[in-house]
Motif scaffolding. Structure first.
Motif, PDB file in Angstrom:
ATOM      1  N   ARG A  32       0.804  -1.226   0.000  1.00 39.64           N
ATOM      2  CA  ARG A  32       0.000   0.000   0.000  1.00 39.64           C
ATOM      3  C   ARG A  32       0.831   1.268   0.000  1.00 39.64           C
ATOM      4  N   SER A  33       2.136   1.142   0.364  1.00 41.25           N
ATOM      5  CA  SER A  33       3.018   2.313   0.406  1.00 41.25           C
ATOM      6  C   SER A  33       4.407   1.936  -0.073  1.00 41.25           C
ATOM      7  N   LEU A  34       5.065   2.893  -0.723  1.00 38.15           N
ATOM      8  CA  LEU A  34       6.448   2.733  -1.155  1.00 38.15           C
ATOM      9  C   LEU A  34       7.276   3.873  -0.575  1.00 38.15           C
ATOM     10  N   VAL A  35       8.465   3.522  -0.081  1.00 37.21           N
ATOM     11  CA  VAL A  35       9.415   4.521   0.416  1.00 37.21           C
ATOM     12  C   VAL A  35      10.725   4.318  -0.329  1.00 37.21           C
ATOM     13  N   CYS A  36      11.153   5.356  -1.022  1.00 38.52           N
ATOM     14  CA  CYS A  36      12.413   5.324  -1.756  1.00 38.52           C
ATOM     15  C   CYS A  36      13.496   5.968  -0.896  1.00 38.52           C
ATOM     16  N   ASN A  37      14.542   5.200  -0.564  1.00 36.49           N
ATOM     17  CA  ASN A  37      15.639   5.715   0.251  1.00 36.49           C
ATOM     18  C   ASN A  37      16.869   6.065  -0.581  1.00 36.49           C
ATOM     19  N   ARG A  38      16.713   6.117  -1.873  1.00 36.62           N
ATOM     20  CA  ARG A  38      17.838   6.374  -2.760  1.00 36.62           C
ATOM     21  C   ARG A  38      17.783   7.799  -3.297  1.00 36.62           C
ATOM     22  N   PRO A  39      18.881   8.556  -3.174  1.00 36.30           N
ATOM     23  CA  PRO A  39      18.898   9.896  -3.773  1.00 36.30           C
ATOM     24  C   PRO A  39      18.797   9.805  -5.295  1.00 36.30           C
ATOM     25  N   ALA A  56       3.334   5.213  -8.870  1.00 38.50           N
ATOM     26  CA  ALA A  56       2.767   4.725  -7.606  1.00 38.50           C
ATOM     27  C   ALA A  56       1.378   5.331  -7.386  1.00 38.50           C
ATOM     28  N   ALA A  57       1.256   6.625  -7.595  1.00 43.15           N
ATOM     29  CA  ALA A  57      -0.039   7.291  -7.409  1.00 43.15           C
ATOM     30  C   ALA A  57      -1.084   6.732  -8.378  1.00 43.15           C
ATOM     31  N   ALA A  58      -0.662   6.450  -9.595  1.00 39.68           N
ATOM     32  CA  ALA A  58      -1.590   5.904 -10.590  1.00 39.68           C
ATOM     33  C   ALA A  58      -2.112   4.525 -10.181  1.00 39.68           C
ATOM     34  N   HIS A  59      -1.362   3.827  -9.332  1.00 46.56           N
ATOM     35  CA  HIS A  59      -1.774   2.501  -8.867  1.00 46.56           C
ATOM     36  C   HIS A  59      -2.303   2.536  -7.434  1.00 46.56           C
ATOM     37  N   GLY A  60      -2.557   3.742  -6.923  1.00 41.06           N
ATOM     38  CA  GLY A  60      -3.168   3.884  -5.606  1.00 41.06           C
ATOM     39  C   GLY A  60      -2.231   3.665  -4.434  1.00 41.06           C
ATOM     40  N   LEU A  61      -0.930   3.738  -4.663  1.00 42.80           N
ATOM     41  CA  LEU A  61       0.035   3.539  -3.586  1.00 42.80           C
ATOM     42  C   LEU A  61       0.497   4.868  -3.009  1.00 42.80           C
ATOM     43  N   ALA A  62       0.618   4.913  -1.687  1.00 47.75           N
ATOM     44  CA  ALA A  62       1.215   6.084  -1.047  1.00 47.75           C
ATOM     45  C   ALA A  62       2.711   6.075  -1.360  1.00 47.75           C
ATOM     46  N   TRP A  63       3.321   7.244  -1.388  1.00 45.61           N
ATOM     47  CA  TRP A  63       4.724   7.381  -1.785  1.00 45.61           C
ATOM     48  C   TRP A  63       5.441   8.329  -0.842  1.00 45.61           C
ATOM     49  N   ARG A  64       6.661   7.993  -0.511  1.00 45.38           N
ATOM     50  CA  ARG A  64       7.516   8.903   0.249  1.00 45.38           C
ATOM     51  C   ARG A  64       8.939   8.753  -0.277  1.00 45.38           C
ATOM     52  N   ALA A  79      14.398   9.296  12.129  1.00 43.72           N
ATOM     53  CA  ALA A  79      13.127   9.846  12.611  1.00 43.72           C
ATOM     54  C   ALA A  79      12.119   9.965  11.466  1.00 43.72           C
ATOM     55  N   ALA A  80      12.576  10.405  10.296  1.00 46.92           N
ATOM     56  CA  ALA A  80      11.678  10.528   9.143  1.00 46.92           C
ATOM     57  C   ALA A  80      11.182   9.153   8.694  1.00 46.92           C
ATOM     58  N   PHE A  81      12.058   8.160   8.746  1.00 47.26           N
ATOM     59  CA  PHE A  81      11.660   6.804   8.382  1.00 47.26           C
ATOM     60  C   PHE A  81      10.648   6.259   9.389  1.00 47.26           C
ATOM     61  N   ALA A  82      10.901   6.486  10.670  1.00 47.64           N
ATOM     62  CA  ALA A  82       9.965   6.043  11.715  1.00 47.64           C
ATOM     63  C   ALA A  82       8.596   6.699  11.519  1.00 47.64           C
ATOM     64  N   GLU A  83       8.593   7.964  11.161  1.00 45.15           N
ATOM     65  CA  GLU A  83       7.338   8.682  10.919  1.00 45.15           C
ATOM     66  C   GLU A  83       6.601   8.078   9.726  1.00 45.15           C
ATOM     67  N   ALA A  84       7.333   7.699   8.685  1.00 44.57           N
ATOM     68  CA  ALA A  84       6.714   7.052   7.523  1.00 44.57           C
ATOM     69  C   ALA A  84       6.092   5.720   7.936  1.00 44.57           C
ATOM     70  N   LEU A  85       6.801   4.956   8.753  1.00 46.98           N
ATOM     71  CA  LEU A  85       6.264   3.684   9.229  1.00 46.98           C
ATOM     72  C   LEU A  85       4.967   3.885  10.020  1.00 46.98           C
TER      73      LEU A  85
END
Length: 141
Positions: A32-39, A56-64, A79-85
């Motif tokens: 349901r969500s994707l988080v990209c940790n790569r610059p 991701a948005a076109a497939h209904g997935l949250a993105w960060r 902290a930002a990763f924990a907030e995303a979780l």
């Protein structure tokens, strides 16, 4: 699918670099969500985060997009990763070049709520060896 997905917990997984073509399959698998940790621009062959966010948005997935230079995460990154979780819909899939950066961010984010041995076992079961002593220094016991 170009990247293997490693389920760490029912609510969290990691993968190596995703391609835009992977996202429809991930949505169909229930992520349901994707988080990209790569610059952006880390490698010439990597897709831009904006392109992946659009798909991701076109497939209904949250993105960060939480870019972190490999091996150089700071407290603010954790902290930002924990907030995303906490705030993004689960299950959440985080990715980077190999998945290592993402699993480390997850482990450090979980260090206050899970025992270090449990974090290390979960990561190892997903194929990512972690240093329990480093996690203990961050707060896990």
């Amino acid at each position: 699918m170009s990247a293997a997905v490693h389920r760490v917990t029912p609510a969290f997984g990691v993968a190596a670099q995703l391609q835009a073509d992977d996202i429809a399959a991930l949505a169909a698998q229930g992520w349901r969500s994707l988080v990209c940790n790569r610059p952006d621009g880390e490698a010439a062959d990597q897709p831009a985060s904006a392109e992946l966010a659009r798909v991701a948005a076109a497939h209904g997935l949250a993105w960060r997009h939480l870019p972190v230079v490999s091996g150089q995460w700071r407290d603010a990154d954790v902290a930002a990763f924990a907030e995303a979780l906490r705030t993004l819909p689960a299950p959440l899939l985080a990715f980077c070049r190999s998945g290592t950066r993402s699993i480390h961010l997850w482990a450090l984010a979980m260090a206050d709520s899970l025992e270090a041995g449990s974090i290390v076992r979960l990561a190892a079961d997903a194929g990512y060896p972690l240093d329990a002593a480093a996690l203990r220094r961050r707060g896990a016991s």
